[in-house]
Enzyme design. Structure first.
Site, PDB file in Angstrom:
ATOM      1  N   LEU A 157      68.631 -49.456  -2.446  1.00 61.97           N
ATOM      2  CA  LEU A 157      68.908 -50.554  -3.370  1.00 61.97           C
ATOM      3  C   LEU A 157      68.320 -51.866  -2.852  1.00 61.97           C
ATOM      4  O   LEU A 157      68.083 -52.012  -1.648  1.00 61.97           O
ATOM      5  CB  LEU A 157      70.423 -50.677  -3.564  1.00 61.97           C
ATOM      6  CG  LEU A 157      71.096 -49.401  -4.098  1.00 61.97           C
ATOM      7  CD1 LEU A 157      72.591 -49.422  -3.869  1.00 61.97           C
ATOM      8  CD2 LEU A 157      70.773 -49.214  -5.579  1.00 61.97           C
ATOM      9  N   PRO A 158      68.093 -52.839  -3.739  1.00 55.72           N
ATOM     10  CA  PRO A 158      67.339 -54.043  -3.342  1.00 55.72           C
ATOM     11  C   PRO A 158      68.058 -55.017  -2.408  1.00 55.72           C
ATOM     12  O   PRO A 158      67.478 -55.458  -1.416  1.00 55.72           O
ATOM     13  CB  PRO A 158      67.030 -54.728  -4.687  1.00 55.72           C
ATOM     14  CG  PRO A 158      67.244 -53.689  -5.730  1.00 55.72           C
ATOM     15  CD  PRO A 158      68.305 -52.788  -5.194  1.00 55.72           C
TER      16      PRO A 158
ATOM     17  N   THR B  94      67.635 -52.090   2.752  1.00 59.46           N
ATOM     18  CA  THR B  94      67.501 -53.098   3.804  1.00 59.46           C
ATOM     19  C   THR B  94      68.386 -54.280   3.438  1.00 59.46           C
ATOM     20  O   THR B  94      68.061 -55.078   2.556  1.00 59.46           O
ATOM     21  CB  THR B  94      66.042 -53.553   3.964  1.00 59.46           C
ATOM     22  OG1 THR B  94      65.237 -52.431   4.352  1.00 59.46           O
ATOM     23  CG2 THR B  94      65.935 -54.624   5.051  1.00 59.46           C
TER      24      THR B  94
ATOM     25  N   LYS C 253      65.595 -52.554  11.952  1.00 55.04           N
ATOM     26  CA  LYS C 253      64.674 -52.753  10.823  1.00 55.04           C
ATOM     27  C   LYS C 253      64.342 -54.231  10.638  1.00 55.04           C
ATOM     28  O   LYS C 253      63.187 -54.596  10.402  1.00 55.04           O
ATOM     29  CB  LYS C 253      65.305 -52.187   9.543  1.00 55.04           C
ATOM     30  CG  LYS C 253      64.544 -52.504   8.252  1.00 55.04           C
ATOM     31  CD  LYS C 253      63.169 -51.866   8.224  1.00 55.04           C
ATOM     32  CE  LYS C 253      62.355 -52.275   6.999  1.00 55.04           C
ATOM     33  NZ  LYS C 253      62.859 -51.745   5.744  1.00 55.04           N
TER      34      LYS C 253
ATOM     35  N   LYS D  58      62.817 -61.506   1.203  1.00 50.00           N
ATOM     36  CA  LYS D  58      64.215 -61.108   1.382  1.00 50.00           C
ATOM     37  C   LYS D  58      64.468 -60.641   2.805  1.00 50.00           C
ATOM     38  O   LYS D  58      65.439 -61.055   3.459  1.00 50.00           O
ATOM     39  CB  LYS D  58      64.569 -59.985   0.409  1.00 50.00           C
ATOM     40  CG  LYS D  58      66.010 -59.505   0.527  1.00 50.00           C
ATOM     41  CD  LYS D  58      66.196 -58.077   0.059  1.00 50.00           C
ATOM     42  CE  LYS D  58      65.656 -57.081   1.067  1.00 50.00           C
ATOM     43  NZ  LYS D  58      66.035 -55.680   0.762  1.00 50.00           N
TER      44      LYS D  58
END
Length: 344
Positions: free
Chosen positions: A108-109, A140, A219, A294
């Site tokens: 998911l975003p 992420t 990450k 983001k």
């Protein structure tokens, strides 16, 4: 619904359920053997999720069922049409996916989307299955939000939750060569092994980085470096080309010298240097500049929480803000075009 409101709801779930007798024991072991006729779930069929789900369907036993869910119903229908003859079902909600599936992958975003999805899944409780549910979140997001969701999942007895963000882009997702960064509780025997087994159906490498949330920390550190190296490669290529050097020769030279990095080797920002790269397709596809913004923002926020200085972050954020303003929707290597335009 705001992120803060969702956070509050998740905390209430944890608070009200932590006293419930249905909480799973943290010592309960997971089986690492994939059984036939199992049901898998996948939530989020975006640029990364779609090919990941395709690889998952291709590699699980034919007798298994894959239940998919996406906010875009047409995307889900397209997936089913492309997988004609395979056991694929479309769920009407994330809750339906979780109700039916033993292993659920989400991609998911933003943090708010992850919180929203898990609020829908957890708010009314889930029926028990023959095997404990495993939620693998490949989104992420920030480690704090991920830990909050994990606590809600564990406290409600819904199953176990691990974070497993990935690296490799759309190309890696399509080819099944993604690298996953896994954060999983060491208190549950077999949890990391079971998660790794599922992830290797969609990628080629899993790094076990530590407890839940550690995958996201790894990450974000990686993507902070990627954000900086992408700008540096774009600047170096722009500089060399303006000096009169051939772009392809320059790119090959960098890739065999000390400036070598993924942004030069695989995702070179100049058209024609790497066949099939986003730059050679007018920066279509790939890792969108908005997603890089983001991830950079999340890395900066996490660094502040840890009291760690990021000296290059403010300038990098300024560059990506300006790049998106002129090239929204393009791969983040479009920074090169932004620099070209500034050079005129």
């Amino acid at each position: 619904m705001s992120s803060s409101a969702l956070s509050l709801q998740l905390r209430r779930i944890v608070s009200s359920s932590s006293r419930s007798s249905c909480v799973f024991s943290s010592r309960r072991a997971f089986s690492t053997t994939l059984s036939r006729d199992a049901t898998w779930g996948f939530i989020g069929l975006g640029q990364m999720g779609y090919p990941m789900a395709k690889n998952l369907r291709a590699k699980i036993p034919k007798e298994d069922t894959l239940v998919i869910c996406d906010v875009n119903a047409e995307v889900a229908k397209k997936f089913v049409a492309e997988e004609q003859g395979q056991k694929v079902e479309i769920a009407t909600s994330p809750l339906e996916v979780a109700q039916k599936s033993e292993t659920i992958v989400s991609s998911l975003p933003e943090p708010r989307h992850v919180k929203d999805v898990f609020h829908l899944i957890l708010k009314d409780g889930l029926p028990k299955l023959s095997q404990d549910r495993l939620f693998i979140d490949c989104s992420t997001i920030d480690p704090v939000s991920s830990r909050e969701v994990a606590n809600a999942v564990h406290s409600t007895g819904a199953g176990k939750f691990v974070d497993a963000p990935m690296s490799g882009g759309v190309v890696g997702a399509t080819a099944g060569t993604l690298t996953f960064m896994l954060g999983a509780s060491s208190k549950t025997p077999g949890l990391a092994e079971r998660a790794e087994g599922a992830l290797l159906l969609m990628g080629k490498k899993v790094w076990r980085l530590g407890e839940q949330g550690a995958g996201l920390s790894g990450k974000l550190a990686n993507n902070y470096l990627l954000a900086i190296s992408n700008i540096a490669v774009a600047e170096a290529m722009n500089l060399g080309i303006r000096w009169g050097l051939d772009a392809k020769v320059l790119g090959q030279m960098i890739s065999s010298s000390t400036g070598r990095c993924w942004s030069a080797d695989v995702n070179n920002p100049v058209a024609g240097v790497i066949d099939g790269s986003p730059a050679s397709r007018d920066y279509a596809g790939g890792f969108g500049v908005s997603l890089m913004k983001k991830d950079l923002r999340l890395a900066v926020e996490a660094a502040k929480e840890a009291g760690t200085p990021l000296e290059l972050a403010p300038k990098a954020q300024e560059v990506y803000d300006a790049t998106e303003a002129g090239h929204a929707g393009k791969d983040f290597s479009v920074v090169y075009k932004y620099l070209q335009e500034k050079s005129k």
